[in-house]
Design a protein around this motif. Structure first.
Motif, mmCIF file in Angstrom:
data_model
loop_
_atom_site.group_PDB
_atom_site.id
_atom_site.type_symbol
_atom_site.label_atom_id
_atom_site.label_comp_id
_atom_site.label_asym_id
_atom_site.label_seq_id
_atom_site.Cartn_x
_atom_site.Cartn_y
_atom_site.Cartn_z
ATOM 1 N N SER A 1 0.836 -1.208 0.000
ATOM 2 C CA SER A 1 0.000 0.000 0.000
ATOM 3 C C SER A 1 0.868 1.255 0.000
ATOM 4 C CB SER A 1 -0.911 0.024 1.235
ATOM 5 O OG SER A 1 -1.730 -1.106 1.253
ATOM 6 N N MET B 1 -1.674 -4.713 -6.001
ATOM 7 C CA MET B 1 -1.659 -3.331 -5.526
ATOM 8 C C MET B 1 -0.917 -2.428 -6.515
ATOM 9 S SD MET B 1 -3.232 -2.122 -2.978
ATOM 10 C CE MET B 1 -3.490 -2.530 -1.291
ATOM 11 N N TYR C 1 -8.171 -2.698 0.529
ATOM 12 C CA TYR C 1 -8.021 -1.684 -0.513
ATOM 13 C C TYR C 1 -8.201 -0.262 0.003
ATOM 14 C CZ TYR C 1 -7.913 -5.724 -3.524
ATOM 15 O OH TYR C 1 -7.558 -6.912 -4.094
ATOM 16 N N TRP D 1 -8.006 5.321 -8.381
ATOM 17 C CA TRP D 1 -8.062 4.392 -7.250
ATOM 18 C C TRP D 1 -9.325 4.642 -6.400
ATOM 19 C CZ3 TRP D 1 -6.088 -0.101 -6.240
ATOM 20 C CH2 TRP D 1 -6.139 -0.614 -4.945
ATOM 21 N N THR E 1 -12.303 2.300 -4.871
ATOM 22 C CA THR E 1 -12.608 2.094 -3.442
ATOM 23 C C THR E 1 -13.986 2.655 -3.061
ATOM 24 O OG1 THR E 1 -11.321 4.061 -2.911
ATOM 25 C CG2 THR E 1 -10.219 1.954 -2.637
ATOM 26 N N PRO F 1 -7.308 -5.056 -9.194
ATOM 27 C CA PRO F 1 -8.456 -4.256 -8.768
ATOM 28 C C PRO F 1 -9.087 -3.441 -9.903
ATOM 29 C CG PRO F 1 -6.698 -4.055 -7.165
ATOM 30 C CD PRO F 1 -6.160 -4.908 -8.287
#
Ligand code: GLN
Length: 571
Positions: free
Chosen positions: A53, A108, A276, A313, A317, A551
């Motif tokens: 992350s 990631m 996430y 991103w 999320t 993702p």
């Protein structure tokens, strides 16, 4: 001697010197910086999730990132590890079988990694012993320090040169205090000394205990764990405190005081609902800029790029809590008690669910006692079925019963590797009428082994190294479900890890009865994707499509499974 003198003296190996630090060609000191993540107090803190992350936040700012995991165990790779004990074996495109954390980094960072991003003590010692046999140590007694630690530093610097990274993220497996990783920590202490100030940033991840009986956070275990690290000569720059709830100022102050780390660099890293959202938690708390300041990376940062990447991103999320209905996917599996053994599948389903706005629930199915008679009762709650990868006999007949149920009752089905093979057996038995069709892995010596050992694997002894591994191209047959699913591409690429395949002599019989092999190896008759045209969604692949789901780019076979499950559940 300064670290400068040290580095100039080490290149002249003929001179009698106490320093041993082999350097790869083309290494420029100061070009690459290092962030080192160590864990204290206990394992299972989520070092990989934390590290990836933080790495993502730097990558978003335009910095080139290359992660590496240093494993303490003596296995040369993870191929021989039991996923029940160690989590899933993740396969990289170049065929390396590695720790599941590499999957976390790939997802990631949306980046394919290679064997240079993963090392084990087994690899390090093998290299050192090879060099010793080759006489490379010039008559010296070969020691943990400097030779083994020298090999570790060499691996890291080689990765720096090869990847051209601005920052190499080094995750040290295990917990400070383990015998296994002590020499890695020593190697990084040496690296920090040699590279000089502002080159290596140590982050200690620790655990804050919150015993129910006391109802407050306690920092003693964390203090002692970090002290242990300091006894090894490593002063952490940043401390990340894992805890169930946000870490109180009182606890942060205590830790700061005991560890010589300023309060702004003692951070909370409390539990959150999804991994996430960890990047946004780290970003809000300011971890990223602390690292940038510590490593003096301000000049290399592109904030415009960061804004763009961050929006993408957040778009993902923001959709983590979908409003639409739930669907349930049943996953059959031998290691059902340990979710880590199916990490990639769980993630791939999550990516697809977020993409479609569907909340995917997983129902784990132990197939040991499933038969054709009770399959309907056991599977009545599920909207889709996955039979994942697997090895061995246990539960195989139950999986075949689940597949029969899915095929006959129009339940969406995705077969992964072993699940592809079991689908072929089910079809051979129940549609082609080959009653004793089986796999030579399950019934060695059976007459109709529709799944049998790959010709290229025959004759290879032992377990390690006898599988078809890594990323391989798959030729897709036009006008098939797979062809449409993959955007009408003629070739796609997926990751493989298998020893058996469809025996080519049965291909004609299977296809004459309606099974479509829509993907195959370009040059050999190895069947890699199967499908049933007259079914809402029945597909299987010899590959592991879950390993390339990301993702922001969910894998197509999973997306369609979730979509088909949603459609069927509405009926
Ligand atoms: N056991 C099967 C084989 O070796 C399937 C492997 C897997 O599912 N990864 O081919």
């Amino acid at each position: 001697m300064s670290s400068e003198d040290l580095l100039s003296s080490v290149s002249d190996v003929s001179e009698e010197t106490e320093f041993y630090t082999p350097m790869p060609d083309g290494y420029i000191r100061g070009r690459c910086k290092y962030v080192v993540i160590v864990g204290t107090v206990m394992s299972g803190l989520g070092k990989g999730i934390f590290s990836s992350s933080l790495a993502k936040l730097l990558q978003d700012k335009g910095l080139k990132i290359s992660p590496i995991k240093l494993e303490g165990y003596l296995n040369v790779d993870s191929g021989t590890l039991n996923p029940f004990r160690h989590g899933e074996v993740f396969v990289l495109d170049d065929g390396m079988e590695c720790d599941m954390d590499l999957g976390t980094y790939e997802r990631m960072l949306d980046q394919n990694l290679t064997q240079a991003n993963f090392t084990t003590s087994g690899q390090i010692f093998t290299k050192v012993l090879e060099k010793e046999r080759h006489g490379d140590y010039l008559g010296r007694d070969v020691q943990m320090i400097p030779h083994v630690t020298g090999e570790v530093k060499l691996r890291l610097r080689e990765l720096a040169v090869k990847s051209g990274a601005d920052v190499v993220f080094v995750e040290i497996g295990g917990t400070v205090g383990d015998v296994e990783n002590a020499y890695y920590i020593e190697a990084l202490r040496e690296l920090a000394y040699e590279e000089g100030p502002n080159s290596v940033c140590f982050v200690a991840l620790t655990q804050i205990l919150e015993p129910k009986t006391l109802g407050e956070q306690k920092s003693k275990a964390a203090q002692l764990g970090i002290k242990r690290l300091m006894e090894m000569g490593v002063q952490p720059h940043i401390i990340a405190c894992r805890a169930a709830n946000p870490v109180t100022n009182k606890v942060r102050q205590k830790i700061a005081q005991y560890t010589n780390v300023s309060l702004e660099r003692v951070f909370s890293m409390h539990d959150c609902e999804s991994i996430y959202v960890i990047p946004s938690m780290l970003r809000e708390l300011g971890y990223d800029f602390e690292v940038i300041r510590l490593l003096k990376l301000e000049q290399r940062v592109d904030l415009q790029r960061e804004r763009k990447e961050w929006l993408k991103w957040c778009d993902f999320t923001d959709r983590l809590e979908p409003l639409e209905k739930n669907i349930t996917i049943g996953i059959t599996g031998k290691y059902t008690s340990l979710r880590d053994s199916y990490a990639s599948i769980i993630h791939a389903l999550e990516h697809s669910g977020v993409h479609l706005g569907v909340n995917v629930k997983i129902h784990w199915i132990d197939t040991t006692d499933i038969t054709d008679e009770n399959a309907a009762e056991i599977l009545k709650e599920v909207d889709g079925i996955i039979v994942p990868g697997g090895f061995g006999v246990r539960g195989a007949e139950g999986k075949i019963a689940c597949i029969k149920y899915a095929r006959e009752n129009r339940v969406p089905y995705l077969g992964i590797c072993f699940g592809f093979q079991m689908a072929v057996i089910e079809f051979a038995r129940n549609v082609c009428g080959i009653r004793d069709a089986n796999s030579s892995e399950i019934a060695p010596g059976c007459e109709h082994a529709v799944i049998s050992i790959l010709p290229e694997q025959k004759g290879i002894e032992g377990l390690g190294g006898s599988m078809r591994l890594g990323g391989k191209d798959i030729e897709i047959k036009p006008d098939t479900i797979a062809w449409r699913l993959f955007g009408k591409k003629s070739t796609i690429r997926m990751r493989f890890r298998h020893r058996l395949e469809v025996d080519p002599q049965y291909i004609d019989t299977l296809t004459e009865h309606g099974l479509v092999f829509s993907g195959k190896a370009p040059k050999e008759p190895i069947m890699q994707v199967l499908e049933l045209p007259d079914h809402p969604y029945f597909i299987g692949t010899q590959a592991h499509p879950c390993m390339t789901s990301r993702p922001l780019r969910p894998q197509e076979m999973f997306v369609r499974l979730v979509e088909a499950a949603r459609e069927e559940s509405k009926k």
